[in-house]
Structure formats: structure tokens, C-alpha cells
Design an enzyme around this catalytic site. Structure first.
Site, mmCIF file in Angstrom:
data_model
loop_
_atom_site.group_PDB
_atom_site.id
_atom_site.type_symbol
_atom_site.label_atom_id
_atom_site.label_comp_id
_atom_site.label_asym_id
_atom_site.label_seq_id
_atom_site.Cartn_x
_atom_site.Cartn_y
_atom_site.Cartn_z
ATOM 1 N N ARG A 80 -4.440 9.678 -23.422
ATOM 2 C CA ARG A 80 -4.797 10.982 -24.096
ATOM 3 C C ARG A 80 -6.341 9.621 -25.344
ATOM 4 O O ARG A 80 -7.492 10.204 -25.709
ATOM 5 C CB ARG A 80 -4.332 11.828 -25.210
ATOM 6 N N LYS A 102 14.202 26.317 -15.059
ATOM 7 C CA LYS A 102 14.257 27.894 -15.306
ATOM 8 C C LYS A 102 13.136 28.734 -14.809
ATOM 9 O O LYS A 102 11.757 28.742 -15.474
ATOM 10 C CB LYS A 102 14.395 28.392 -17.207
ATOM 11 N N GLY A 134 4.032 22.215 -18.969
ATOM 12 C CA GLY A 134 5.679 21.076 -18.733
ATOM 13 C C GLY A 134 5.362 19.844 -18.732
ATOM 14 O O GLY A 134 4.732 19.161 -18.830
ATOM 15 N N GLY A 147 1.583 22.779 -22.924
ATOM 16 C CA GLY A 147 1.738 23.756 -22.665
ATOM 17 C C GLY A 147 0.491 24.873 -23.420
ATOM 18 O O GLY A 147 0.588 25.909 -22.885
#
Ligand code: AMP
Length: 395
Positions: free
Chosen positions: A35, A197, A353, A376
């Protein structure tokens, strides 16, 4: 879209929201500086113009002031990565911060203390944002990782710089990459959605059906789709309450002429364990007490053919339980297909994600066109949402 390239920073102080929320070990050393590296180009451009940089970021989730989460721990690492000794001030607003900024000369960098030591950061407090705004002449947002949050430093602050606000290089690249996949894409467009999911990806699937020609559904999501169509999935992960939704998605895809590709075979295991017994099983005939944990060989052959046809590829989510070596092969194979397609001219974007973890672990980060830095924020972009941090600069 205004970026730092539209400004000359000579004798200007740039107040830059970066995402330096980096992982630290027990000795407070930075264990992954990705980062910080990502913000380098923005900082260097401003310094080369003859300006100075005031960097603001959050680190972790402190509740009030907490030395564990102090950004002083990363001063040396930031100095090393940028190649300039970085100054530090022990608050991000108030007299000390204002004095440190006043002393800052061209070519210098000042890092402010953790924004989240003040609860007003997360609540998006306008008075706090106004205090922050005193610390620079131009506001630069270069933090994609928090662009989906309407916090004081990511969105609210922009109103205090009506003319002098812009995107840094990193955030601009993220916006361009998403646009290249969702809006200005070369066809055919493929999205690969894997992961655990259906429920966490449903809004992405719905939004993306209008944008893609092919959709590969893999990972744990597979089994909700297979069971909904009458297949036997044994003990595989499944969201029974999402089966109607799965059928609806299949209908919608048909209506929109999107070809959906689901694994036809899987690596089934007799336990959720790296050392479990395995067998290749038809995805609709998984025996009782066995569970599908990775895509099988026929599925991979099919997926390779689809990937090879496409000119734009979005990849979100692993094809199997990649954390266990025995069930990582499908995800690795897919990475290789996308690597080849990219070499042959396709644009490939990975993000959202935990996908980035898989891509990095297997060394694909340098082989795809772009790896997003925001989990996100990327997911919300793919869901078609306007991110507050981006909106605040544009409007
Ligand atoms: P996500 O964060 O939604 O991208 O999901 C990533 C997780 O999905 C990883 O931790 C994988 O282990 C998990 N996953 C992928 N395939 C399967 C599967 N067949 N069964 C259970 N979990 C899976």
C-alpha cells in the site's frame, strides 16, 4: 476527471488521503508494504513539481488514542519506500499539526497521526473535516481502499476544496480499470466469480449481467446453483435459501444473452481437510458425505476455452478452497489461463474481497493487467454503486 497531473504543485502543500492501513507484526514492523508502494507515484510527482506532501491515513480500528495503532510505527518504512526522510506529527488536527504543516518546505513529507484516533473521522464530522482541510492547499484522494466510506478524510473534506481537489495516480488507475471492464470494455467480456457464498456476491452478479457476455461461476457458490437445478451435491457448501435466487439469475442471464458456465465436475473430498481422500465427481452426482472443494479437469478445460475467447476479463474469487494445497489447483489453473489471455492482448482485472490474496499467493499479481488495491471498494464498484470518496471529487 481531475487528477494530480492537472495541477502544478510548485510551492503548494498537497493534503493527501492515502491508505497506509498496512499489516504490522508484534514488533510493529510493516510486513507488507504494497500500500505504501502504491502511493509512491503520487507523492513523487508532487515533490518533483516542487511541492510538499501532508499524508493522512488510518491504521487498524482503534477506539480512541491507542499507541498500538500509531502511524509513527511506519515512518521508517515510508521513508525507505519513498526515499525521503518523512516527518511525523502526533496528531492529525489542531495546533501541533498546523504548526508542523506551517514549517513544511518544498520537497518535504509530513505524516499525520492516525485519523481514527478521532471518532469524528468515521462519523464523517464536517467540523473535523474542516480542521483537516487547513493542512493543505490542494486535497488529493489516493485511497481506493476507503473510497466506499463517507468518512471525514475520504469524502466530507472535499467540500472545503471546491476547485483544488483531485485524484492521485492510484485512485485514478483504479477508476480507469473498473471503467475499462464495466463500461468501455472490448468484447467479449468475461467475469469469473468464485468464492464461498452466493449471498455475498449476489448484487455483483445482478449488476454485472448487463455488462458481460460470459459469466463463470465457481467456488462454493457452484453448489447452490447445482442443487437448485436438481443436482446431488452431497455435503458441499450450499445456501438453501438462495436457490430461488440462483434460478432467477439463470433466467435473467438467458434473457440478457449472457452465457453462464458452471463447473461440470469437481474434486470431491470426504472431509474439509487438506489430507482428505479425494475423487473426481460429476458436479450433479456428488456422493453423500463428500463435498466439492475445487473445480475438476473437465470444468477447467471448459473454462480455458471461455477465457481464451474473451478480450476483457474480471476475476473475483477463487475456484476452490485455495488455502489448502490439495484444492488450490483449479484457482492456479485459472490464473494461468488468464495469464495467457493477458499475454495475447486481453485486459484482465483482479479484485474484490479476498481475491487479491489468492492472486498474490500464486504469483499472478504481475501477470494480470491490474490488481485492485481495494477489497470492499472494488466489490461495491462492481455492484454498480457510486463510491462516496470518488463522488466527492467528481461533484
Ligand atoms: P470470497 O471471500 O467470497 O471470495 O470467498 C473466498 C473463500 O471461498 C475462500 O476462503 C475459499 O476457501 C472459499 N471457497 C472456495 N471454494 C469453496 C468450496 N468449494 N467450498 C467451500 N469454500 C470454498
Amino acid at each position: 476527471m481531475k487528477t494530480i497531473n492537472d495541477f502544478n504543485f510548485e510551492d503548494k502543500k498537497a493534503l493527501i488521503r492515502v491508505d497506509f492501513n498496512v499489516p504490522l507484526n508484534d514488533e510493529f514492523q510493516v510486513t507488507d508494504d504494497t500500500r505504501i508502494q502504491s502511493a509512491k507515484s503520487t507523492i513523487i510527482k508532487i515533490l518533483e513539481d516542487g511541492g510538499s506532501c501532508v499524508l493522512m491515513s488510518h491504521l487498524g480500528r482503534p477506539k480512541g488514542v491507542d499507541a498500538k495503532f500509531s502511524l509513527k510505527h511506519i515512518v521508517d518504512k515510508v521513508s525507505e519506500v519513498i526515499g525521503v526522510q518523512v516527518k511525523f506529527v502526533e496528531d492529525c488536527v489542531g495546533e501541533a499539526a498546523e504548526a508542523a504543516v506551517a514549517e513544511l518546505k518544498s520537497g518535504e513529507i509530513l505524516l499525520l497521526e492516525n485519523l481514527r484516533f478521532h471518532g469524528e473521522e468515521k462519523s464523517g464530522d464536517a467540523a473535523f473535516a474542516e480542521q483537516l482541510s487547513k493542512l493543505g492547499d490542494v486535497y488529493v484522494n489516493d485511497a481506493f481502499g476507503t473510497a466506499h466510506r463517507a468518512h471525514a478524510s475520504t469524502a466530507v473534506i472535499a467540500q472545503f476544496f471546491p476547485e483544488n481537489k483531485c485524484f492521485g495516480h492510484l485512485l485514478a488507475k483504479e477508476i480507469e480499470s473498473i471503467d475499462k471492464v464495466l463500461n468501455n470494455s472490448e468484447k467479449p467480456v468475461l467475469a469469473v466469480l468464485g468464492g464461498a457464498k452466493v449471498s455475498s456476491k449476489i448484487t455483483v452478479i445482478e449488476n454485472i449481467l448487463d455488462k458481460v457476455d460470459h459469466l463463470i461461476i465457481g467456488g462454493g457458490m457452484t453448489f447452490t446453483f447445482v442443487k437448485a437445478q436438481g443436482g446431488k451435491i452431497g455435503d458441499s457448501i450450499c445456501e438453501d435459501d438462495k436457490m430461488d435466487l440462483a434460478l432467477e439469475i439463470l433466467e435473467k442471464a438467458k434473457a440478457k444473452n449472457v452465457q453462464i458456465h458452471i463447473p461440470v465436475d469437481v474434486i470431491a473430498a470426504n472431509a474439509f481437510d487438506n489430507n482428505a481422500e479425494t475423487q473426481i465427481s460429476d458436479v450433479t452426482q456428488i456422493p453423500d458425505n463428500w463435498q466439492g472443494l475445487d473445480a475438476g479437469p473437465k470444468s477447467l478445460e471448459n473454462f480455458e476455452a471461455v477465457v481464451n475467447q474473451c478480450k476483457t476479463i474480471l476475476w473475483n474469487g477463487p475456484l476452490g478452497v485455495f488455502e489448502m494445497e490439495s484444492f488450490a489447483q483449479g484457482t492456479i489453473a485459472l490464473g494461468n489461463f488468464i495469464d495467457n489471455a493477458t499475454k495475447n492482448g486481453a485486459f484482465s482485472l483482479v479484485g474484490g474481497g479476498d481475491s487479491v490474496a489468492a492472486v498474490k499467493q500464486f504469483g499472478f499479481a504481475d501477470k494480470v493487467s491490474y490488481v485492485s488495491t481495494g477489497g470492499g471498494a472494488m466489490l461495491e464498484s462492481l455492484e454498480g454503486k457510486v463510491l462516496p470518496g470518488i463522488d466527492a471529487i467528481l461533484n
